[in-house]
Write a protein that holds these residues in place. Sequence first.
Motif, PDB file in Angstrom:
ATOM      1  N   TYR B  94      38.408  34.576  40.142  1.00 43.79           N
ATOM      2  CA  TYR B  94      38.224  35.713  38.985  1.00 43.79           C
ATOM      3  C   TYR B  94      38.105  37.163  39.073  1.00 43.79           C
ATOM      4  O   TYR B  94      37.204  37.763  39.955  1.00 43.79           O
ATOM      5  N   SER B  95      38.111  37.722  38.266  1.00 43.97           N
ATOM      6  CA  SER B  95      38.520  39.530  38.233  1.00 43.97           C
ATOM      7  C   SER B  95      37.781  40.207  37.118  1.00 43.97           C
ATOM      8  O   SER B  95      37.771  39.393  35.920  1.00 43.97           O
ATOM      9  N   CYS B  96      36.474  41.433  36.935  1.00 37.70           N
ATOM     10  CA  CYS B  96      36.669  41.592  35.956  1.00 37.70           C
ATOM     11  C   CYS B  96      37.257  42.995  36.480  1.00 37.70           C
ATOM     12  O   CYS B  96      37.978  43.751  36.946  1.00 37.70           O
ATOM     13  N   ALA B  97      37.047  43.354  34.826  1.00 39.10           N
ATOM     14  CA  ALA B  97      37.716  44.649  33.987  1.00 39.10           C
ATOM     15  C   ALA B  97      37.395  45.414  33.257  1.00 39.10           C
ATOM     16  O   ALA B  97      36.653  44.721  32.493  1.00 39.10           O
ATOM     17  N   LYS B  98      36.970  46.736  33.254  1.00 34.66           N
ATOM     18  CA  LYS B  98      36.792  47.265  31.902  1.00 34.66           C
ATOM     19  C   LYS B  98      38.029  47.829  31.032  1.00 34.66           C
ATOM     20  O   LYS B  98      38.921  47.914  31.346  1.00 34.66           O
ATOM     21  N   LEU B  99      37.730  48.069  29.872  1.00 30.89           N
ATOM     22  CA  LEU B  99      38.440  48.224  28.702  1.00 30.89           C
ATOM     23  C   LEU B  99      38.232  49.902  28.673  1.00 30.89           C
ATOM     24  O   LEU B  99      37.758  51.254  29.123  1.00 30.89           O
ATOM     25  N   PHE B 105      37.193  47.021  21.389  1.00 29.64           N
ATOM     26  CA  PHE B 105      38.025  45.897  22.200  1.00 29.64           C
ATOM     27  C   PHE B 105      39.418  45.877  21.937  1.00 29.64           C
ATOM     28  O   PHE B 105      39.806  45.551  22.711  1.00 29.64           O
ATOM     29  N   ARG B 106      39.776  46.858  21.410  1.00 25.83           N
ATOM     30  CA  ARG B 106      41.009  46.863  20.602  1.00 25.83           C
ATOM     31  C   ARG B 106      41.484  48.423  21.572  1.00 25.83           C
ATOM     32  O   ARG B 106      42.552  49.347  21.047  1.00 25.83           O
ATOM     33  N   VAL B 107      41.261  48.283  23.077  1.00 20.71           N
ATOM     34  CA  VAL B 107      41.927  49.235  23.709  1.00 20.71           C
ATOM     35  C   VAL B 107      42.537  48.018  25.055  1.00 20.71           C
ATOM     36  O   VAL B 107      42.207  47.077  25.633  1.00 20.71           O
ATOM     37  N   PRO B 108      43.167  48.818  26.111  1.00 16.84           N
ATOM     38  CA  PRO B 108      43.636  48.044  27.349  1.00 16.84           C
ATOM     39  C   PRO B 108      42.623  48.153  29.268  1.00 16.84           C
ATOM     40  O   PRO B 108      41.407  48.818  28.545  1.00 16.84           O
ATOM     41  N   LEU B 109      43.245  47.308  29.703  1.00 15.14           N
ATOM     42  CA  LEU B 109      41.573  47.240  30.672  1.00 15.14           C
ATOM     43  C   LEU B 109      43.079  47.949  31.442  1.00 15.14           C
ATOM     44  O   LEU B 109      43.895  48.241  32.162  1.00 15.14           O
ATOM     45  N   ASP B 110      42.275  48.843  31.892  1.00 15.66           N
ATOM     46  CA  ASP B 110      42.404  50.234  33.033  1.00 15.66           C
ATOM     47  C   ASP B 110      41.804  50.047  34.337  1.00 15.66           C
ATOM     48  O   ASP B 110      42.461  50.507  35.198  1.00 15.66           O
ATOM     49  N   TYR B 111      40.531  49.338  35.099  1.00 19.93           N
ATOM     50  CA  TYR B 111      40.656  49.479  35.985  1.00 19.93           C
ATOM     51  C   TYR B 111      39.887  47.449  36.089  1.00 19.93           C
ATOM     52  O   TYR B 111      39.464  47.300  35.158  1.00 19.93           O
ATOM     53  N   TRP B 112      40.283  46.819  36.982  1.00 17.63           N
ATOM     54  CA  TRP B 112      40.319  45.879  37.618  1.00 17.63           C
ATOM     55  C   TRP B 112      39.322  45.571  39.134  1.00 17.63           C
ATOM     56  O   TRP B 112      39.437  46.665  39.901  1.00 17.63           O
ATOM     57  N   GLY B 113      38.814  45.062  39.281  1.00 16.53           N
ATOM     58  CA  GLY B 113      37.999  44.570  40.862  1.00 16.53           C
ATOM     59  C   GLY B 113      38.808  43.692  41.288  1.00 16.53           C
ATOM     60  O   GLY B 113      40.070  43.178  40.916  1.00 16.53           O
ATOM     61  N   GLN B 114      38.866  43.610  42.829  1.00 18.24           N
ATOM     62  CA  GLN B 114      39.228  43.232  43.373  1.00 18.24           C
ATOM     63  C   GLN B 114      39.742  41.301  42.560  1.00 18.24           C
ATOM     64  O   GLN B 114      41.131  40.291  43.952  1.00 18.24           O
ATOM     65  N   GLY B 115      38.689  40.745  42.775  1.00 17.87           N
ATOM     66  CA  GLY B 115      38.501  39.725  42.578  1.00 17.87           C
ATOM     67  C   GLY B 115      37.274  38.464  43.491  1.00 17.87           C
ATOM     68  O   GLY B 115      36.824  39.122  44.720  1.00 17.87           O
ATOM     69  N   THR B 116      37.069  37.777  43.033  1.00 24.63           N
ATOM     70  CA  THR B 116      36.002  36.284  43.762  1.00 24.63           C
ATOM     71  C   THR B 116      37.136  35.454  43.241  1.00 24.63           C
ATOM     72  O   THR B 116      37.318  34.422  42.406  1.00 24.63           O
ATOM     73  N   LEU B 117      37.766  34.267  45.064  1.00 26.61           N
ATOM     74  CA  LEU B 117      38.235  33.693  44.743  1.00 26.61           C
ATOM     75  C   LEU B 117      36.806  32.339  44.254  1.00 26.61           C
ATOM     76  O   LEU B 117      36.367  32.093  44.852  1.00 26.61           O
ATOM     77  N   VAL B 118      37.173  31.485  43.385  1.00 21.27           N
ATOM     78  CA  VAL B 118      36.635  30.084  42.904  1.00 21.27           C
ATOM     79  C   VAL B 118      37.500  28.806  43.304  1.00 21.27           C
ATOM     80  O   VAL B 118      39.223  28.900  42.693  1.00 21.27           O
ATOM     81  N   THR B 119      37.303  27.859  43.918  1.00 24.36           N
ATOM     82  CA  THR B 119      38.380  26.508  44.122  1.00 24.36           C
ATOM     83  C   THR B 119      37.314  25.521  43.849  1.00 24.36           C
ATOM     84  O   THR B 119      35.617  24.921  44.389  1.00 24.36           O
ATOM     85  N   VAL B 120      38.030  24.420  42.451  1.00 25.36           N
ATOM     86  CA  VAL B 120      36.717  23.352  42.309  1.00 25.36           C
ATOM     87  C   VAL B 120      37.895  22.683  42.323  1.00 25.36           C
ATOM     88  O   VAL B 120      39.016  22.217  42.857  1.00 25.36           O
ATOM     89  N   SER B 121      37.212  21.524  43.815  1.00 21.46           N
ATOM     90  CA  SER B 121      37.263  20.659  44.651  1.00 21.46           C
ATOM     91  C   SER B 121      36.728  19.586  45.265  1.00 21.46           C
ATOM     92  O   SER B 121      35.552  20.246  45.680  1.00 21.46           O
ATOM     93  N   SER B 122      36.950  18.194  45.123  1.00 22.06           N
ATOM     94  CA  SER B 122      35.755  17.321  45.915  1.00 22.06           C
ATOM     95  C   SER B 122      36.383  17.059  47.597  1.00 22.06           C
ATOM     96  O   SER B 122      35.375  16.499  48.523  1.00 22.06           O
TER      97      SER B 122
END
Lengths: 107, 122
Positions: B94-99, B105-122
Amino acid sequence: DIQMTQSPSSLSASVGDRVSITCRASQGISTYLAWYQQKPGKVPKLLIFSASTLQSGVPSRFSGSGSGTDFTLTISSLQPEDVASYYCQKYNSAPFTFGPGTKVDIK
Amino acid sequence: EVQLLESGGGLVQPGGSLRLSCTASGFTFNNHVMTWVRQAPGKGLEWVSSISSGSVSTYYADSVKGRFTISRDNSKNTLYLQMNSLRAEDTAVYSCAKLSSENTFRVPLDYWGQGTLVTVSS
């Protein structure tokens, strides 16, 4: 909701080749379309916005065209550093859907 | 320099909850729409949710509507994603990004974070 499709899903071309990727919206989105490049293990990079405007710092071999429902990303002369996945995204209104992506390799 | 740093990912059981955070710097956070995007292993990009600069407007992908909540604290330059009733198919980075422009809202994404992994498992 508007659906985004891309073709092809993958392609392999030689260095120096002209490469084109198509993105299609199920309804018109004017020119509210962006193209992103994602290299393996890296975050996506904005290449083109407003369907045809090159983001600052992006090489001029990249170009975009189209409006309404049909859009094209063109690499005029494919380089080894262009190996990546390419995604289109609509941003006229929510949901801000991405296309499924096109993977580009060197033959 | 724009920086986006996500945290809060991890392993969670199906049906569980997790809250992700994204700390921003290098731009006027409280003037920008912010977005969460996810990428399942080996898959493409999926837009998840967006929030206006003043938190008045929020939007969600159908796949997470009713389960995820986006929010922000402009005093802390931080974006959040509260994820409830998690499913195996929510496993992704999951990454956050700024417009790219302020207050729209009507512009693209220009910067992204590296992200954090979410694992859903039993």
